[in-house]
Design a protein around this motif. Sequence first.
Motif, PDB file in Angstrom:
ATOM      1  N   ALA A   2      20.522   3.618 -16.749  1.00  0.00           N
ATOM      2  CA  ALA A   2      20.876   4.865 -16.927  1.00  0.00           C
ATOM      3  C   ALA A   2      20.732   5.461 -18.507  1.00  0.00           C
ATOM      4  O   ALA A   2      20.898   4.916 -19.347  1.00  0.00           O
ATOM      5  CB  ALA A   2      22.607   5.205 -16.757  1.00  0.00           C
ATOM      6  N   HIS A   3      20.048   6.752 -18.569  1.00  0.00           N
ATOM      7  CA  HIS A   3      19.650   7.433 -19.647  1.00  0.00           C
ATOM      8  C   HIS A   3      20.709   8.303 -19.990  1.00  0.00           C
ATOM      9  O   HIS A   3      21.054   9.226 -19.354  1.00  0.00           O
ATOM     10  CB  HIS A   3      18.251   7.988 -19.451  1.00  0.00           C
ATOM     11  CG  HIS A   3      17.230   7.039 -19.354  1.00  0.00           C
ATOM     12  ND1 HIS A   3      16.821   6.146 -20.374  1.00  0.00           N
ATOM     13  CD2 HIS A   3      16.477   6.513 -18.480  1.00  0.00           C
ATOM     14  CE1 HIS A   3      15.718   5.429 -20.073  1.00  0.00           C
ATOM     15  NE2 HIS A   3      15.480   5.578 -18.767  1.00  0.00           N
ATOM     16  N   ASP A  44      12.279  13.499 -21.984  1.00  0.00           N
ATOM     17  CA  ASP A  44      12.615  12.492 -20.973  1.00  0.00           C
ATOM     18  C   ASP A  44      13.557  13.077 -19.979  1.00  0.00           C
ATOM     19  O   ASP A  44      14.636  13.160 -20.033  1.00  0.00           O
ATOM     20  CB  ASP A  44      13.540  11.645 -22.005  1.00  0.00           C
ATOM     21  CG  ASP A  44      13.864  10.226 -21.086  1.00  0.00           C
ATOM     22  OD1 ASP A  44      13.725  10.180 -19.959  1.00  0.00           O
ATOM     23  OD2 ASP A  44      14.686   9.316 -21.640  1.00  0.00           O
ATOM     24  N   PRO A  45      12.698  13.364 -18.770  1.00  0.00           N
ATOM     25  CA  PRO A  45      13.537  13.905 -17.838  1.00  0.00           C
ATOM     26  C   PRO A  45      14.587  12.979 -16.958  1.00  0.00           C
ATOM     27  O   PRO A  45      15.229  13.243 -16.007  1.00  0.00           O
ATOM     28  CB  PRO A  45      12.329  14.429 -16.680  1.00  0.00           C
ATOM     29  CG  PRO A  45      11.475  13.396 -17.144  1.00  0.00           C
ATOM     30  CD  PRO A  45      11.474  13.122 -18.571  1.00  0.00           C
ATOM     31  N   SER A  46      14.554  11.484 -17.291  1.00  0.00           N
ATOM     32  CA  SER A  46      15.452  10.524 -16.712  1.00  0.00           C
ATOM     33  C   SER A  46      16.753  10.665 -17.467  1.00  0.00           C
ATOM     34  O   SER A  46      17.537   9.924 -16.731  1.00  0.00           O
ATOM     35  CB  SER A  46      14.767   9.255 -16.910  1.00  0.00           C
ATOM     36  OG  SER A  46      14.692   8.619 -18.102  1.00  0.00           O
ATOM     37  N   LYS A  48      20.245  11.558 -17.553  1.00  0.00           N
ATOM     38  CA  LYS A  48      21.337  11.945 -16.697  1.00  0.00           C
ATOM     39  C   LYS A  48      22.724  12.603 -17.366  1.00  0.00           C
ATOM     40  O   LYS A  48      23.416  13.239 -16.896  1.00  0.00           O
ATOM     41  CB  LYS A  48      21.744  10.834 -15.621  1.00  0.00           C
ATOM     42  CG  LYS A  48      20.430  10.266 -14.858  1.00  0.00           C
ATOM     43  CD  LYS A  48      20.837   9.317 -13.790  1.00  0.00           C
ATOM     44  CE  LYS A  48      19.439   9.023 -13.087  1.00  0.00           C
ATOM     45  NZ  LYS A  48      19.940   8.119 -12.151  1.00  0.00           N
ATOM     46  N   ASN A  74      18.191  23.546 -15.927  1.00  0.00           N
ATOM     47  CA  ASN A  74      18.644  22.035 -15.881  1.00  0.00           C
ATOM     48  C   ASN A  74      19.880  22.069 -15.460  1.00  0.00           C
ATOM     49  O   ASN A  74      20.786  22.115 -16.220  1.00  0.00           O
ATOM     50  CB  ASN A  74      18.327  21.076 -17.032  1.00  0.00           C
ATOM     51  CG  ASN A  74      18.725  19.675 -16.612  1.00  0.00           C
ATOM     52  OD1 ASN A  74      19.405  19.494 -15.736  1.00  0.00           O
ATOM     53  ND2 ASN A  74      17.728  18.803 -17.138  1.00  0.00           N
ATOM     54  N   CYS A 120      26.085   8.765 -14.077  1.00  0.00           N
ATOM     55  CA  CYS A 120      24.440   8.030 -14.207  1.00  0.00           C
ATOM     56  C   CYS A 120      24.021   7.380 -13.047  1.00  0.00           C
ATOM     57  O   CYS A 120      22.975   6.814 -12.811  1.00  0.00           O
ATOM     58  CB  CYS A 120      24.681   7.278 -15.563  1.00  0.00           C
ATOM     59  SG  CYS A 120      24.595   8.367 -17.141  1.00  0.00           S
TER      60      CYS A 120
END
Length: 122
Positions: A2-3, A44-46, A48, A74, A120
């Motif tokens: 999880a980012h 970085d679209p990952s 969360k 977003n 996440c």
Amino acid sequence: MAHVLVIDDSSTMREIVSNFLSQNGFDVVQATDGRHGLEQLSKDPSIKLVLTDVNMPNMDGLTMAEKIRNEQGNKSVHIVMLTTEDNPVMRDRGRSIGVTGWIVKPFRGEAVLGPFRKFCGL
């Protein structure tokens, strides 16, 4: 993994929070203020979860949250304020923007692991 994006103008606070999250299975990216945070999120679209201070130079956390929601559109990233501010007016502003949570410092990592993992998808 999880980012999580950790944003704070205090390098000490960034390191404390980032190290704790990293040790608990999160992939952490850091930023020094709201402007830098927006750049990191764009790259970085990952990501969360955004965990941010409110009071920072260049761009504060609430303004950054507004930009994430309104300018970037977003709505899916979770935004949690980690701040010394416990002002009801600021909290209300955060809620109206779409801030997911509000944590008053000091950071007590164990207390937030469950919600952060849920945010996440862990």
